[in-house]
Design a protein around this motif. Structure first.
Motif, PDB file in Angstrom:
ATOM      1  N   CYS A  13       0.441  -0.784  -0.029  1.00 38.61           N
ATOM      2  CA  CYS A  13       0.156   0.093  -0.132  1.00 38.61           C
ATOM      3  C   CYS A  13       1.398   1.163   0.378  1.00 38.61           C
ATOM      4  O   CYS A  13       0.194   2.734   0.278  1.00 38.61           O
ATOM      5  N   ARG A  14       1.875   1.241   0.032  1.00 40.37           N
ATOM      6  CA  ARG A  14       3.053   2.347  -0.111  1.00 40.37           C
ATOM      7  C   ARG A  14       3.573   2.930   1.486  1.00 40.37           C
ATOM      8  O   ARG A  14       4.561   3.866   1.748  1.00 40.37           O
ATOM      9  N   ALA A  15       2.384   2.474   2.391  1.00 45.57           N
ATOM     10  CA  ALA A  15       2.634   3.188   3.813  1.00 45.57           C
ATOM     11  C   ALA A  15       4.430   3.247   3.586  1.00 45.57           C
ATOM     12  O   ALA A  15       4.704   4.192   4.732  1.00 45.57           O
ATOM     13  N   CYS A  16       4.494   2.000   3.157  1.00 48.74           N
ATOM     14  CA  CYS A  16       5.644   1.849   4.648  1.00 48.74           C
ATOM     15  C   CYS A  16       7.250   2.151   3.952  1.00 48.74           C
ATOM     16  O   CYS A  16       7.999   2.987   4.489  1.00 48.74           O
ATOM     17  N   GLY A  63       8.529  -3.854   6.388  1.00 47.35           N
ATOM     18  CA  GLY A  63       7.200  -4.285   6.582  1.00 47.35           C
ATOM     19  C   GLY A  63       6.738  -5.612   6.544  1.00 47.35           C
ATOM     20  O   GLY A  63       7.592  -6.071   5.618  1.00 47.35           O
ATOM     21  N   ALA A  64       5.173  -6.004   6.404  1.00 46.01           N
ATOM     22  CA  ALA A  64       5.058  -7.484   6.573  1.00 46.01           C
ATOM     23  C   ALA A  64       4.563  -7.839   5.266  1.00 46.01           C
ATOM     24  O   ALA A  64       5.535  -8.454   5.241  1.00 46.01           O
ATOM     25  N   CYS A  65       4.881  -7.230   4.147  1.00 47.05           N
ATOM     26  CA  CYS A  65       4.594  -6.991   2.667  1.00 47.05           C
ATOM     27  C   CYS A  65       5.563  -8.140   2.424  1.00 47.05           C
ATOM     28  O   CYS A  65       6.274  -9.269   1.952  1.00 47.05           O
ATOM     29  N   GLY A  77       6.248  -5.219  10.824  1.00 39.73           N
ATOM     30  CA  GLY A  77       5.215  -4.330  11.124  1.00 39.73           C
ATOM     31  C   GLY A  77       4.496  -3.895  10.138  1.00 39.73           C
ATOM     32  O   GLY A  77       4.942  -4.073   8.555  1.00 39.73           O
ATOM     33  N   CYS A  78       2.218  -3.238   9.995  1.00 38.30           N
ATOM     34  CA  CYS A  78       2.086  -2.533   8.547  1.00 38.30           C
ATOM     35  C   CYS A  78       1.772  -1.533   9.309  1.00 38.30           C
ATOM     36  O   CYS A  78       0.347  -1.503  10.017  1.00 38.30           O
ATOM     37  N   PRO A  79       2.542  -0.263   8.932  1.00 48.18           N
ATOM     38  CA  PRO A  79       2.850  -0.362   8.143  1.00 48.18           C
ATOM     39  C   PRO A  79       4.452  -0.675   9.432  1.00 48.18           C
ATOM     40  O   PRO A  79       4.545  -0.556  10.543  1.00 48.18           O
TER      41      PRO A  79
HETATM   42  S1  SF4 Z   1       3.868  -4.237   5.006  1.00 54.42           S
HETATM   43 FE1  SF4 Z   1       1.139  -3.213   5.639  1.00 54.42          FE
HETATM   44  S2  SF4 Z   1       1.356  -0.621   5.384  1.00 54.42           S
HETATM   45 FE2  SF4 Z   1       4.033  -2.385   4.395  1.00 54.42          FE
HETATM   46  S3  SF4 Z   1       3.162  -2.084   1.938  1.00 54.42           S
HETATM   47 FE3  SF4 Z   1       2.452  -3.841   3.017  1.00 54.42          FE
HETATM   48  S4  SF4 Z   1      -0.131  -2.926   3.486  1.00 54.42           S
HETATM   49 FE4  SF4 Z   1       1.248  -0.829   3.116  1.00 54.42          FE
END
Ligand code: SF4
Ligand code: SF4
Ligand code: SF4
Ligand code: FES
Lengths: 133, 323
Positions: B13-16, B88-90, B147-149
């Motif tokens: 989602c680009r938050a990271c 990040g978790a992704c 983490g997310c993010p």
């Molecule tokens: S880990 Fe969470 S915050 Fe980071 S890119 Fe993935 S969905 Fe977005």
């Protein structure tokens, strides 16, 4: 598949089901030969992660067997196993593990015919289902 | 010479990636320490730019590998970078995009039915969503910020440790309290983090959660809107599905501290075999009844356990469905 032999991992409580399995062997009950027995001190120590590990390492079915309610050597270990089994069965079902591949049974030391019966039933139903993957 | 770095997002989602910008004046500091060579989000860099770059020191990679171009970019970055960091978790565990693995892709279903519109212009999908280190061409990931993010303080601990050679002491000290000692020592001495370092704690979230466990048992599962106590008792014991016990500590109980159950965004702690198995055992042990029919009834109230227990980790940490 005609020559498919399902692999069953059986976690057997030392104080009851393991004795039953032993006796079933000694008294030469006819039983399917595809079981790998793991002796545990109590059905209550079979953490759900053991069951997932067995499946993820190639088991086609997992049996957890312990003392009848009220008879657990450690008083309530089997109740612990019972409490977990429902949620675990639901999780396994969600992840595509067919019902019948995981069973919790109470088998007392004196019930060796019951042990043979459970094993035969399981291997038959798993043979019908085929391999896991 | 300043280290050359890359900052990228694959499917996420680009938050990271935005966390990198969440440091306000720190951005200019980062520019002082490093030469940012590839950052599509901010510099508009393209794959052609990446092809021209011979060597990079560090890459901060967020997002899961879900498309052909995600994979191509990841594989190329692995070849060119000394240190590849999953942020990040992704990137670390497959994250929420990884839940796609539970279902056959809609396009594949449509193809089965034979009604796939020919002009459908979708990015080429991988057959499964993967974590960064689940990709064939990627033999290792050098560091992980879960983490997310991924939270700003831990991302900055990683940046300071990997890019600034331990020079940005103030930021590291800020995060150090949450990192295991074996990791902090080499970082502070300028050696950099040990290979494969995870910028988080080693125990479970429960270890740093402010809530009190009272060994109480519950009769029915509750959803967050049905029970809210901003402080006080353990949420799991109130019947909420709090995954703190199956989750790596490092956030300090960010969610549980404000009354929201932990959803497991840091992945599992090293000592846990499978987060789902851990949750099954933690939840079941709080059931009060011993009557099979009643236990069955409570158990049946739990829906979508897979999506819940492996919300962030399905492709990497679910023993039965990973790979
Ligand atoms: S880990 Fe969470 S915050 Fe980071 S890119 Fe993935 S969905 Fe977005
Ligand atoms: S289960 Fe959740 S609320 Fe309870 S102590 Fe652990 S993290 Fe805190
Ligand atoms: S409490 Fe759980 S979900 Fe919330 S930030 Fe921490 S690890 Fe993530
Ligand atoms: S000792 Fe047999 S089940 Fe506990």
């Amino acid at each position: 598949m005609t020559d498919y032999e399902p692999k069953i991992i059986a976690f057997l409580c030392n104080w009851c089901s393991y004795v039953a399995a032993d006796a079933a062997g000694v008294s030469r009950f006819q039983q399917a030969a595809n079981v790998r027995v793991i002796r545990v001190f109590c059905s209550g120590m079979v953490d759900p992660s053991y069951v997932l590990k067995a499946f993820s390492s190639g088991a086609d079915a997992v049996l957890v067997a312990g003392c009848h309610p009220g008879d657990c050597h450690y008083i309530s270990g089997n109740m612990k196993a019972l409490r977990r089994s429902f949620l675990l069965a639901n999780l396994l079902k969600e992840m595509g593990v067919d019902e019948g591949r995981f069973r919790l049974e109470w088998i007392a030391a004196s019930e060796s015919p019951r042990y043979a019966e459970v094993i035969n039933e399981m291997s038959e139903s798993v043979r019908q289902l085929g391999p896991m993957h | 010479m300043k280290p050359k770095i890359a900052i990228v997002s694959a499917s996420g989602c680009r938050a990271c990636e935005t966390t990198m910008l969440d440091i306000h004046y720190g951005v200019s500091a980062l520019n002082r320490w490093a030469e940012i060579q590839f950052w599509p989000f901010v510099l508009g860099s393209s794959m052609a730019d990446l092809e021209r770059i011979d060597h990079l020191d560090v890459c901060f990679f967020s997002g899961a590998i879900a498309t052909g171009s995600d994979r191509a970019m990841a594989e190329m970055l692995r070849k060119k970078c000394d240190r590849l960091v999953a942020v990040g978790a992704c990137a670390a565990y497959g994250g929420m995009p990884g839940l796609k693995n539970l279902k056959k892709p809609a396009t594949a279903e449509a193809a089965d039915r034979g009604d796939l519109p020919e002009e459908l212009a979708l990015p080429e999908q991988e057959n499964r969503v993967r974590a960064l280190d689940g990709v064939d061409g990627i033999d290792r990931v050098d560091a992980v910020v879960p983490g997310c993010p991924a939270p700003v303080n831990l991302v900055w601990a990683a940046v300071s440790a990997l890019v600034c050679g331990g020079e940005a002491d103030a930021r590291i000290t800020y995060a150090a309290a949450r990192l295991p000692e074996e990791m902090v020592r080499p970082i502070l001495s300028g050696l950099g983090p040990p290979p494969g370092a995870v910028f988080a704690g080693e125990k479970a979230v429960c270890a740093t959660c402010s809530r009190k466990k009272e060994e109480k048992r519950f009769k029915a599962v509750k959803r967050p809107y049905q029970a809210y106590e901003s402080t006080g008792r353990c949420l799991l014991e109130q019947g909420l599905i709090c995954q703190g016990i199956a989750t790596r500590e490092g956030c300090g109980g960010l969610c549980t501290g404000v009354g929201v159950p932990c959803r497991g965004c840091y992945g599992k702690p090293p000592a846990t075999f499978d987060p789902g198995a851990k949750m099954v055992s933690a939840i079941s042990s709080t059931f009060e009844t011993e009557k099979p029919a009643e236990i069955q009834k409570i158990a049946d109230d739990f829906v979508d356990m897979t999506g819940c227990f492996y919300r962030y980790t399905l492709p990497a940490q679910c023993m039965l469905m990973k790979g």
